[in-house]
Design a protein around this motif. Sequence first.
Motif, PDB file in Angstrom:
ATOM      1  N   LEU A   2       4.964  -5.888  -0.809  1.00 36.90           N
ATOM      2  CA  LEU A   2       5.501  -5.486  -0.027  1.00 36.90           C
ATOM      3  C   LEU A   2       4.407  -4.283  -0.749  1.00 36.90           C
ATOM      4  O   LEU A   2       4.505  -3.334   0.044  1.00 36.90           O
ATOM      5  CB  LEU A   2       7.349  -5.180  -0.072  1.00 36.90           C
ATOM      6  N   LEU A   3       4.918  -4.383  -1.897  1.00 38.76           N
ATOM      7  CA  LEU A   3       5.035  -2.887  -2.407  1.00 38.76           C
ATOM      8  C   LEU A   3       3.108  -2.972  -2.794  1.00 38.76           C
ATOM      9  O   LEU A   3       2.301  -2.202  -2.801  1.00 38.76           O
ATOM     10  CB  LEU A   3       5.231  -2.905  -4.239  1.00 38.76           C
ATOM     11  N   ALA A   4       2.843  -3.938  -3.079  1.00 39.73           N
ATOM     12  CA  ALA A   4       0.998  -4.307  -3.213  1.00 39.73           C
ATOM     13  C   ALA A   4       0.671  -3.333  -1.570  1.00 39.73           C
ATOM     14  O   ALA A   4      -0.315  -2.737  -2.092  1.00 39.73           O
ATOM     15  CB  ALA A   4       0.189  -5.401  -3.141  1.00 39.73           C
ATOM     16  N   PRO A  50      -7.652  -2.652   6.999  1.00 43.48           N
ATOM     17  CA  PRO A  50      -7.300  -1.196   6.056  1.00 43.48           C
ATOM     18  C   PRO A  50      -5.940   0.095   5.993  1.00 43.48           C
ATOM     19  O   PRO A  50      -5.355  -0.675   6.680  1.00 43.48           O
ATOM     20  CB  PRO A  50      -8.000  -0.478   7.421  1.00 43.48           C
ATOM     21  N   PRO A  51      -6.371   0.656   5.646  1.00 43.80           N
ATOM     22  CA  PRO A  51      -5.134   1.400   5.328  1.00 43.80           C
ATOM     23  C   PRO A  51      -4.307   1.498   6.099  1.00 43.80           C
ATOM     24  O   PRO A  51      -3.202   1.646   6.305  1.00 43.80           O
ATOM     25  CB  PRO A  51      -5.770   2.861   4.594  1.00 43.80           C
ATOM     26  N   GLY A  52      -4.899   1.950   7.609  1.00 42.81           N
ATOM     27  CA  GLY A  52      -3.721   2.740   8.690  1.00 42.81           C
ATOM     28  C   GLY A  52      -3.362   1.465   9.294  1.00 42.81           C
ATOM     29  O   GLY A  52      -2.073   2.123  10.053  1.00 42.81           O
ATOM     30  N   GLU A  53      -3.495   0.508   8.971  1.00 48.76           N
ATOM     31  CA  GLU A  53      -3.168  -1.070   9.777  1.00 48.76           C
ATOM     32  C   GLU A  53      -2.377  -1.903   9.355  1.00 48.76           C
ATOM     33  O   GLU A  53      -1.823  -2.467   9.899  1.00 48.76           O
ATOM     34  CB  GLU A  53      -4.757  -1.812  10.031  1.00 48.76           C
ATOM     35  N   ILE A  54      -1.850  -1.159   7.812  1.00 54.96           N
ATOM     36  CA  ILE A  54      -0.791  -2.118   6.598  1.00 54.96           C
ATOM     37  C   ILE A  54       0.396  -2.019   7.770  1.00 54.96           C
ATOM     38  O   ILE A  54       1.458  -2.774   7.549  1.00 54.96           O
ATOM     39  CB  ILE A  54      -0.711  -1.839   5.652  1.00 54.96           C
ATOM     40  N   GLY A  55       0.752  -0.568   8.018  1.00 62.01           N
ATOM     41  CA  GLY A  55       2.574  -0.930   8.822  1.00 62.01           C
ATOM     42  C   GLY A  55       3.222  -0.835   7.943  1.00 62.01           C
ATOM     43  O   GLY A  55       4.387  -1.281   8.144  1.00 62.01           O
ATOM     44  N   ILE A  56       3.298  -0.963   6.473  1.00 65.50           N
ATOM     45  CA  ILE A  56       4.200  -0.321   5.032  1.00 65.50           C
ATOM     46  C   ILE A  56       3.868   0.734   4.411  1.00 65.50           C
ATOM     47  O   ILE A  56       2.774   0.611   4.178  1.00 65.50           O
ATOM     48  CB  ILE A  56       4.789  -2.250   4.959  1.00 65.50           C
ATOM     49  N   LEU A  73       0.994  -0.179  -1.412  1.00 68.51           N
ATOM     50  CA  LEU A  73       0.733   0.638  -2.585  1.00 68.51           C
ATOM     51  C   LEU A  73      -0.914   0.804  -1.076  1.00 68.51           C
ATOM     52  O   LEU A  73      -1.176   2.338  -1.625  1.00 68.51           O
ATOM     53  CB  LEU A  73       0.398   0.079  -3.509  1.00 68.51           C
ATOM     54  N   ALA A  74      -0.936  -0.226  -0.767  1.00 64.42           N
ATOM     55  CA  ALA A  74      -2.193   0.506  -0.124  1.00 64.42           C
ATOM     56  C   ALA A  74      -2.393   1.608   0.632  1.00 64.42           C
ATOM     57  O   ALA A  74      -3.424   2.015   1.063  1.00 64.42           O
ATOM     58  CB  ALA A  74      -3.511  -0.656   0.497  1.00 64.42           C
ATOM     59  N   THR A  75      -1.437   1.586   1.389  1.00 63.91           N
ATOM     60  CA  THR A  75      -0.921   2.899   2.585  1.00 63.91           C
ATOM     61  C   THR A  75      -1.116   4.008   2.109  1.00 63.91           C
ATOM     62  O   THR A  75      -2.229   5.314   2.489  1.00 63.91           O
ATOM     63  CB  THR A  75       0.660   2.495   3.339  1.00 63.91           C
ATOM     64  N   GLU A  76      -0.880   3.769   0.491  1.00 61.54           N
ATOM     65  CA  GLU A  76       0.137   4.745   0.159  1.00 61.54           C
ATOM     66  C   GLU A  76      -1.360   5.770  -0.474  1.00 61.54           C
ATOM     67  O   GLU A  76      -1.339   6.970  -0.395  1.00 61.54           O
ATOM     68  CB  GLU A  76       0.850   5.053  -0.987  1.00 61.54           C
ATOM     69  N   ALA A  77      -2.672   4.756  -0.823  1.00 64.35           N
ATOM     70  CA  ALA A  77      -3.042   4.955  -1.469  1.00 64.35           C
ATOM     71  C   ALA A  77      -4.307   5.428  -0.759  1.00 64.35           C
ATOM     72  O   ALA A  77      -5.795   5.922  -0.929  1.00 64.35           O
ATOM     73  CB  ALA A  77      -4.119   4.668  -2.380  1.00 64.35           C
ATOM     74  N   PHE A  79       5.821   3.453   1.082  1.00 70.11           N
ATOM     75  CA  PHE A  79       6.901   3.408   0.270  1.00 70.11           C
ATOM     76  C   PHE A  79       7.836   3.089   0.444  1.00 70.11           C
ATOM     77  O   PHE A  79       9.372   2.733   0.395  1.00 70.11           O
ATOM     78  CB  PHE A  79       6.274   4.011  -1.059  1.00 70.11           C
ATOM     79  N   GLU A  80       8.733   4.393   1.868  1.00 72.70           N
ATOM     80  CA  GLU A  80       9.849   4.229   2.485  1.00 72.70           C
ATOM     81  C   GLU A  80      10.180   3.053   2.769  1.00 72.70           C
ATOM     82  O   GLU A  80      11.764   3.205   3.453  1.00 72.70           O
ATOM     83  CB  GLU A  80       9.932   5.665   3.135  1.00 72.70           C
ATOM     84  N   ASP A  81       9.766   2.523   3.276  1.00 69.58           N
ATOM     85  CA  ASP A  81      10.715   1.147   4.094  1.00 69.58           C
ATOM     86  C   ASP A  81      11.095   0.089   3.061  1.00 69.58           C
ATOM     87  O   ASP A  81      11.950  -0.826   3.638  1.00 69.58           O
ATOM     88  CB  ASP A  81       8.756   0.039   4.712  1.00 69.58           C
ATOM     89  N   ILE A  82      10.530   0.631   1.585  1.00 74.76           N
ATOM     90  CA  ILE A  82      10.975  -0.372   0.292  1.00 74.76           C
ATOM     91  C   ILE A  82      12.124   0.119  -0.506  1.00 74.76           C
ATOM     92  O   ILE A  82      11.879   1.200  -0.655  1.00 74.76           O
ATOM     93  CB  ILE A  82       9.968  -0.376  -0.457  1.00 74.76           C
ATOM     94  N   GLY A  83      13.161  -0.768  -0.096  1.00 83.94           N
ATOM     95  CA  GLY A  83      14.909  -0.059  -1.303  1.00 83.94           C
ATOM     96  C   GLY A  83      14.453  -0.438  -2.442  1.00 83.94           C
ATOM     97  O   GLY A  83      13.982  -1.098  -2.749  1.00 83.94           O
ATOM     98  N   ALA A  84      15.213   0.861  -3.125  1.00 85.05           N
ATOM     99  CA  ALA A  84      14.778   0.750  -4.452  1.00 85.05           C
ATOM    100  C   ALA A  84      13.694   0.640  -4.942  1.00 85.05           C
ATOM    101  O   ALA A  84      13.529   1.157  -4.252  1.00 85.05           O
ATOM    102  CB  ALA A  84      15.398  -0.242  -4.782  1.00 85.05           C
TER     103      ALA A  84
END
Length: 269
Positions: free
Chosen positions: A67-69, A8-14, A72-76, A16-21
């Motif tokens: 990581l992006l995938a 579920p979205p709240g549990e991914i824990g990653i 993305l789920a968290t952000e969406a 966009f800000e955790d991804i550099g560049a």
Amino acid sequence: NFISAVVPPGEIGIKFEDIGALEDVKTALHELAILPMKRPELFSHGNLLRPCKGILLFGPPGTGKTLLAKALATEAGANFISITGSTLTSKWFGDAEKLTKALFSFASKLAPVIVFVDEVDSLLGARGGGFEHEATRRMRNEFMAAWDGLRSKDSQRILILGATNRPFDLDDAVIRRLPRRIYVDLPDADNRLKILKIFLAKENIEPDFDTRGLANATEGYSGSDLKNLCIAAAYRPVQELLDEEKKGKKYDKTPALRPLSLDDFIQSK
Ligand code: ATP
């Protein structure tokens, strides 16, 4: 159990800000996937701004596609389903139809959802002529049929996100269904610096540690390579302490580890 993860979205824990560049990639994903999922009303007029059903992330290994995938789920605010192409085709020979139906009906129930297909080339790779296993071919056809069959109401809220290191192996029919293709490149020196700053943010490093110098010295490293390098460097003070203990050194209380120096990283390369 052909699905490797459902989160579920709240549990991914990653996030966009955790991804550099990868700023351009994040911007593209925002426009293509996050906005349509979060603000569907903005995309329901006319034909030009239809949300896309599929996005392909391609690029060298270890550059952060998975990581992006997840981010993305968290952000969406979407659920995240992850499947791996090679597991699917090797484990499930023969049951293609049932399996694909189950996957898509499951996804519909979890919408809004990101269905991440890692190694999408093994599941949906180019037709292998006479050498291709019959079951692989059936699986691919079933998958594409189910994908096309998503009702338009669902298709706004179910996004298939494929990732591959081998985009040229993909079948034309698959490429057409992944109309948005985003290249996830190896980081240049400035971007390696951004990634290293994330990894080293909470580490005990020397006060004048030359992070820029380390970024310059790691040409050709992916984000994943940089992470492994940082882990190896961080282990060096621990190893030193263990060596001292082996030689019989005793302490009154647990000693603090010495801060990391640039040399720890250079020696770990
Ligand atoms: P593959 O193609 O081999 O599956 P990938 O592109 O999916 O690789 P990831 O699995 O997302 O790569 O990255 C591996 C690890 O590398 C991540 O868990 C993360 O720790 C680190 N990493 C890679 N790129 C970045 C980045 N830009 N910022 C922060 N961490 C990163």
